[in-house]
Design a protein around this motif. Structure first.
Motif, PDB file in Angstrom:
ATOM      1  N   GLU A  88      42.895 -33.186 -18.535  1.00 43.49           N
ATOM      2  CA  GLU A  88      42.490 -34.507 -18.092  1.00 43.49           C
ATOM      3  C   GLU A  88      40.970 -34.615 -18.129  1.00 43.49           C
ATOM      4  OE1 GLU A  88      44.148 -34.968 -14.216  1.00 43.49           O
ATOM      5  OE2 GLU A  88      46.223 -35.057 -14.928  1.00 43.49           O
ATOM      6  N   ASP A  89      40.463 -35.661 -18.757  1.00 38.01           N
ATOM      7  CA  ASP A  89      39.028 -35.922 -18.823  1.00 38.01           C
ATOM      8  C   ASP A  89      38.610 -36.607 -17.520  1.00 38.01           C
ATOM      9  OD1 ASP A  89      36.443 -36.837 -19.352  1.00 38.01           O
ATOM     10  OD2 ASP A  89      36.865 -37.153 -21.478  1.00 38.01           O
ATOM     11  N   ALA A  90      37.781 -35.922 -16.745  1.00 37.98           N
ATOM     12  CA  ALA A  90      37.389 -36.456 -15.445  1.00 37.98           C
ATOM     13  C   ALA A  90      36.550 -37.714 -15.567  1.00 37.98           C
ATOM     14  CB  ALA A  90      36.608 -35.390 -14.666  1.00 37.98           C
ATOM     15  N   LYS A  91      35.890 -37.903 -16.710  1.00 40.94           N
ATOM     16  CA  LYS A  91      35.004 -39.056 -16.874  1.00 40.94           C
ATOM     17  C   LYS A  91      35.759 -40.312 -17.294  1.00 40.94           C
ATOM     18  CE  LYS A  91      31.051 -36.177 -18.214  1.00 40.94           C
ATOM     19  NZ  LYS A  91      30.055 -35.868 -19.290  1.00 40.94           N
ATOM     20  N   THR A  92      36.737 -40.172 -18.174  1.00 40.11           N
ATOM     21  CA  THR A  92      37.382 -41.339 -18.781  1.00 40.11           C
ATOM     22  C   THR A  92      38.835 -41.531 -18.367  1.00 40.11           C
ATOM     23  OG1 THR A  92      38.174 -40.120 -20.714  1.00 40.11           O
ATOM     24  CG2 THR A  92      35.927 -41.015 -20.814  1.00 40.11           C
TER      25      THR A  92
ATOM     26  N   VAL B 192      56.805 -26.825 -10.789  1.00 40.19           N
ATOM     27  CA  VAL B 192      55.596 -26.571 -10.013  1.00 40.19           C
ATOM     28  C   VAL B 192      54.404 -26.538 -10.951  1.00 40.19           C
ATOM     29  CG1 VAL B 192      54.436 -25.005  -8.419  1.00 40.19           C
ATOM     30  CG2 VAL B 192      56.941 -25.222  -8.362  1.00 40.19           C
ATOM     31  N   ALA B 193      53.514 -27.523 -10.816  1.00 37.80           N
ATOM     32  CA  ALA B 193      52.319 -27.596 -11.648  1.00 37.80           C
ATOM     33  C   ALA B 193      51.153 -26.917 -10.933  1.00 37.80           C
ATOM     34  CB  ALA B 193      51.978 -29.049 -11.955  1.00 37.80           C
ATOM     35  N   LEU B 194      50.360 -26.186 -11.688  1.00 38.34           N
ATOM     36  CA  LEU B 194      49.196 -25.475 -11.155  1.00 38.34           C
ATOM     37  C   LEU B 194      47.918 -26.120 -11.670  1.00 38.34           C
ATOM     38  CD1 LEU B 194      47.848 -23.019  -9.721  1.00 38.34           C
ATOM     39  CD2 LEU B 194      48.059 -21.802 -11.916  1.00 38.34           C
ATOM     40  N   ASP B 195      47.044 -26.513 -10.764  1.00 37.63           N
ATOM     41  CA  ASP B 195      45.717 -27.001 -11.134  1.00 37.63           C
ATOM     42  C   ASP B 195      44.830 -25.784 -11.369  1.00 37.63           C
ATOM     43  OD1 ASP B 195      43.115 -28.011 -11.258  1.00 37.63           O
ATOM     44  OD2 ASP B 195      43.575 -29.670  -9.901  1.00 37.63           O
ATOM     45  N   VAL B 196      44.723 -25.391 -12.634  1.00 34.33           N
ATOM     46  CA  VAL B 196      43.986 -24.180 -12.983  1.00 34.33           C
ATOM     47  C   VAL B 196      42.509 -24.331 -12.639  1.00 34.33           C
ATOM     48  CG1 VAL B 196      43.311 -22.682 -14.897  1.00 34.33           C
ATOM     49  CG2 VAL B 196      45.631 -23.593 -14.789  1.00 34.33           C
ATOM     50  N   THR B 197      41.949 -25.495 -12.893  1.00 34.90           N
ATOM     51  CA  THR B 197      40.530 -25.712 -12.628  1.00 34.90           C
ATOM     52  C   THR B 197      40.232 -25.565 -11.137  1.00 34.90           C
ATOM     53  OG1 THR B 197      40.468 -27.249 -14.491  1.00 34.90           O
ATOM     54  CG2 THR B 197      38.603 -27.297 -12.983  1.00 34.90           C
TER      55      THR B 197
ATOM     56  N   LEU C  61      39.373 -25.455 -20.639  1.00 34.94           N
ATOM     57  CA  LEU C  61      38.274 -26.209 -21.238  1.00 34.94           C
ATOM     58  C   LEU C  61      37.125 -26.333 -20.235  1.00 34.94           C
ATOM     59  CD1 LEU C  61      40.138 -29.065 -23.166  1.00 34.94           C
ATOM     60  CD2 LEU C  61      39.265 -26.909 -24.062  1.00 34.94           C
ATOM     61  N   PRO C  62      35.902 -26.566 -20.714  1.00 33.38           N
ATOM     62  CA  PRO C  62      34.748 -26.655 -19.812  1.00 33.38           C
ATOM     63  C   PRO C  62      35.047 -27.538 -18.603  1.00 33.38           C
ATOM     64  CG  PRO C  62      34.000 -26.734 -22.071  1.00 33.38           C
ATOM     65  CD  PRO C  62      35.506 -26.726 -22.122  1.00 33.38           C
ATOM     66  N   PRO C  63      35.021 -26.948 -17.399  1.00 35.63           N
ATOM     67  CA  PRO C  63      35.466 -27.688 -16.204  1.00 35.63           C
ATOM     68  C   PRO C  63      34.511 -28.793 -15.769  1.00 35.63           C
ATOM     69  CG  PRO C  63      34.687 -25.504 -15.608  1.00 35.63           C
ATOM     70  CD  PRO C  63      34.730 -25.543 -17.095  1.00 35.63           C
ATOM     71  N   ASP C  64      33.311 -28.852 -16.345  1.00 38.95           N
ATOM     72  CA  ASP C  64      32.428 -29.958 -15.991  1.00 38.95           C
ATOM     73  C   ASP C  64      32.928 -31.277 -16.583  1.00 38.95           C
ATOM     74  OD1 ASP C  64      31.925 -29.222 -18.591  1.00 38.95           O
ATOM     75  OD2 ASP C  64      29.761 -29.505 -18.472  1.00 38.95           O
ATOM     76  N   ARG C  65      33.880 -31.185 -17.547  1.00 39.02           N
ATOM     77  CA  ARG C  65      34.452 -32.398 -18.125  1.00 39.02           C
ATOM     78  C   ARG C  65      35.957 -32.465 -17.963  1.00 39.02           C
ATOM     79  NH1 ARG C  65      33.696 -34.981 -24.275  1.00 39.02           N
ATOM     80  NH2 ARG C  65      35.334 -36.579 -24.021  1.00 39.02           N
TER      81      ARG C  65
END
Length: 636
Positions: free
Chosen positions: A489-493, A446-451, A397-401
């Motif tokens: 995960e929504d970085a804003k909320t 093992v979780a990968l942070d794709v962003t 999903l759009p990584p800016d959010r």
């Protein structure tokens, strides 16, 4: 021990017998039948079809005095059936029975075979005493026809601040069904039926909507959190009731979505995540049968570890119970994951993650296969005949959010190791990055942070997708049942959504072991018919379509987005072209004009149709900048 019932076979499909004897309308009749047999014994059980053992898993037959168990197949004589030595049915005249119980539906033919063996003063009963009303049967002459049993279960809740909505389509008429109706039965948390109703289905391809608030108001109900049993009468083509399930609240802290429960109870499920420090993970167990789940019969274990911790209480028939994973494993934390030891007692369960910030989300576990073995051919075929091989695609999903996280999840008891890698693509299908997990052990989580893997790379258009595939440089053990959980995960909320699914072979002319799968009929499945339910006002709807390809396929998709009214009529159609190996992220309010949306009205949906390729889709709702939901879509 799991229930000794057949629920699903990957060769023959779903079983109808357990649905027929466990149907909510059959259970009261079964109680009357068992009481009658107990009063008019001794009883000779005639089991020509091998159904007696399965029946005994659902109903207590211990009060029935047994004169003997009789079979028709010579090879079964002398075997143990229902705790008794099976006898030849030709020995029935000397049984001393007062009643013969023919363990079969449509029993006239079976009774005719042995009529000369039944003394005149002996009564005869059969499973036909448990039949549901005849007007509920699509094929009355073949009671166990799978199209008589298009059923499913839904987790259904309406309490202050917590509501649920089921959305689907009447897709059966396109396969020849006529006059379809829906019978629904609502059970409370204790398993008591508190309401049932029958309603006509909408016209072909029309929208089906069941909202908990509307049901509650219409039927004058109080709070409930339980099971909604769904039975589509007159089905054809599909014997599964597919749906999207939204949970929403009185504010935007509660917004999430998942989909149908997969109507066949399984022995195990997996992909249940452990909580983070600020979370609780609640597993919703819905007893799917008219018999109690014994204390200690179901439980959890850490993936890859043998210790199973069970629920030390009985769960009533059709009851719904919330299990907090911390009650069994207080120290387990994300990214650890659990296996669910279900014993065929319940359908694919939902779980709910409750955060200390007040936000909630739901998702589902997946069926863990117990019948698979590693396929040594996959390593040799991948890169040659089946190209990229098995692909599990998911949005970036759009990584800016949003932050995108991937967790591989073992989903077969044979998966002692997982050689996998993640490959990231932009919207046009160009590779951006890759991550080799190596040869993961079953106990590894093992979780990968794709962003984060994208680092500072530009993501053209603002979106892309990730594919989890086998890495045969790291290991060669594979069975094609590759699964993962994807968390957003929504970085804003701080709002979170997650979804999980399995891999497939996509868009290749060759067929290997029933892949590429088809929605209906034999493989290969090379076309798309996806259902996009639309969020209610004021929510917008997001959709992310991925065009995965195991082998080179058409350079672009020829995809139609068909806005459809609740009565099944087309309102507008948009054409989009997705590059092979790429993806498309879009929103309903941006794709269709205000005039088109107004013409579509309430409870419209979008049919995503493509006759040139197979797309994989994800959908969700957007509550402005405050909350969102996401899950993969279903096709039909």
């Amino acid at each position: 021990m799991p229930l000794r019932i057949e629920t699903f076979s990957n060769v023959t499909g779903g079983s109808s017998f357990f649905k027929a004897v466990g149907h909510p309308l059959a259970a009261p009749k079964a109680a009357i039948l068992m009481a009658r047999l107990a009063s008019f014994g001794p009883v000779a059980f005639y089991d020509p079809l091998g159904l007696l053992s399965g029946l005994a898993e659902f109903y207590d037959l211990s009060a029935i005095p047994v004169a003997g168990v009789y079979v028709q197949n010579v090879e079964l004589v002398g075997t143990e059936v229902f705790g008794h030595r099976a006898q030849a049915v030709t020995d029935l005249p000397s049984s001393g029975a007062r009643t013969v119980f023919v363990v079969a539906f449509d029993s006239q033919r079976c009774e005719g075979h042995i009529a000369h063996l039944i003394p005149k003063d002996v009564g005869v009963v059969s499973l036909d005493a448990m039949r549901v009303p005849e007007d509920m049967l699509n094929d009355p002459g073949h009671y166990l026809s799978k199209f008589n049993w298009a059923t499913n279960f839904a987790w259904f809740r309406d309490e202050p601040g917590h509501h649920t909505r089921i959305v689907s389509s009447n897709y059966w008429p396109r396969y020849g069904a006529k006059g379809t109706r829906l019978w629904a039965c609502l059970f409370d948390g204790e398993g008591r039926p508190i309401a049932d109703w029958t309603e006509p289905m909408p016209p072909s391809d029309g929208t089906v909507v069941i909202d908990s608030q509307q049901v509650r108001a219409k039927l004058g109900l109080g709070d409930f959190c339980g099971t909604l049993f769904l039975h589509v009468i007159g089905a054809a083509g599909h014997d599964v009731v597919k749906y999207a399930l939204d949970t929403y609240g009185d504010d935007d802290t509660v917004l999430s979505c998942t989909h149908d429960a997969n109507a066949w109870p399984a022995e195990r499920y997996a992909g249940l995540p452990a909580p983070r420090e600020d979370e609780r993970v609640i597993l919703w167990i819905q007893n799917s049968h008219p018999t109690p789940i014994p204390a200690g019969a179901v439980g959890l274990n850490r993936m890859g570890q043998d210790e199973v911790r069970t629920i030390a209480r009985e769960i009533a028939p059709f009851a719904t119970v919330a299990l907090d994973s911390r009650d069994l494993f207080p120290d387990a934390r994300w990214p650890q994951q659990f296996e669910i030891q279900a014993g065929k007692h319940f359908v694919r369960p939902r779980y709910e993650v409750v955060s200390t910030n007040g936000r909630r989300r739901i998702a589902h576990a997946n069926v863990e296969r117990t019948d698979l073995k590693p396929d040594p051919k996959l390593a040799a075929l991948t890169g040659t005949a089946i190209g990229k091989g098995h692909i599990l695609p998911a949005p970036i999903l759009p990584p800016d959010r949003w932050r995108t996280i991937l967790l591989p999840t073992p989903m077969s008891t044979a998966q002692t190791e997982l050689p996998v890698k993640a490959v990231l693509y932009d919207r046009d299908g160009r590779e951006l990055a890759r991550h080799a997990f190596g040869n993961l052990k079953r106990s590894d989580s093992v979780a990968l942070d794709v962003t984060a893997l994208l680092s500072d790379q530009a993501l053209p258009g603002g979106w892309g997708h990730v594919e989890l595939v086998y890495d045969f440089e790291a290991g060669t053990v594979a069975d094609g049942w590759l699964h993962a959980l994807f968390r957003y995960e929504d970085a804003k909320t701080g709002h979170v959504a997650e979804t999980s699914f399995g891999s497939h072979l996509f868009n290749m002319a060759m067929v290997y072991r029933d892949e590429p799968q088809s929605y209906h009929g034999r493989p290969p499945g090379l076309s798309t018919r996806l259902f996009l339910r639309l969020g209610t006002t004021p929510w917008d709807t997001l959709c992310h379509l991925v065009y995965p390809a195991s082998t080179p396929w058409h350079a672009q998709s020829d995809t139609s987005l068909v806005l459809t009214r609740r009565d099944g009529h087309e309102v507008a159609r948009k054409k989009v072209a997705i590059p092979c190996g790429g993806s498309l992220y879009w929103r309903y309010h941006e794709m269709f004009t205000e005039a088109e949306r107004l013409a579509a009205g309430e409870h419209a949906y979008v049919l995503i149709r493509d006759t040139t390729c197979r797309l994989f889709g994800y959908h969700g709702c957007l509550a402005g900048d405050s909350a969102f939901s996401l899950d993969h879509m279903f096709g039909f």
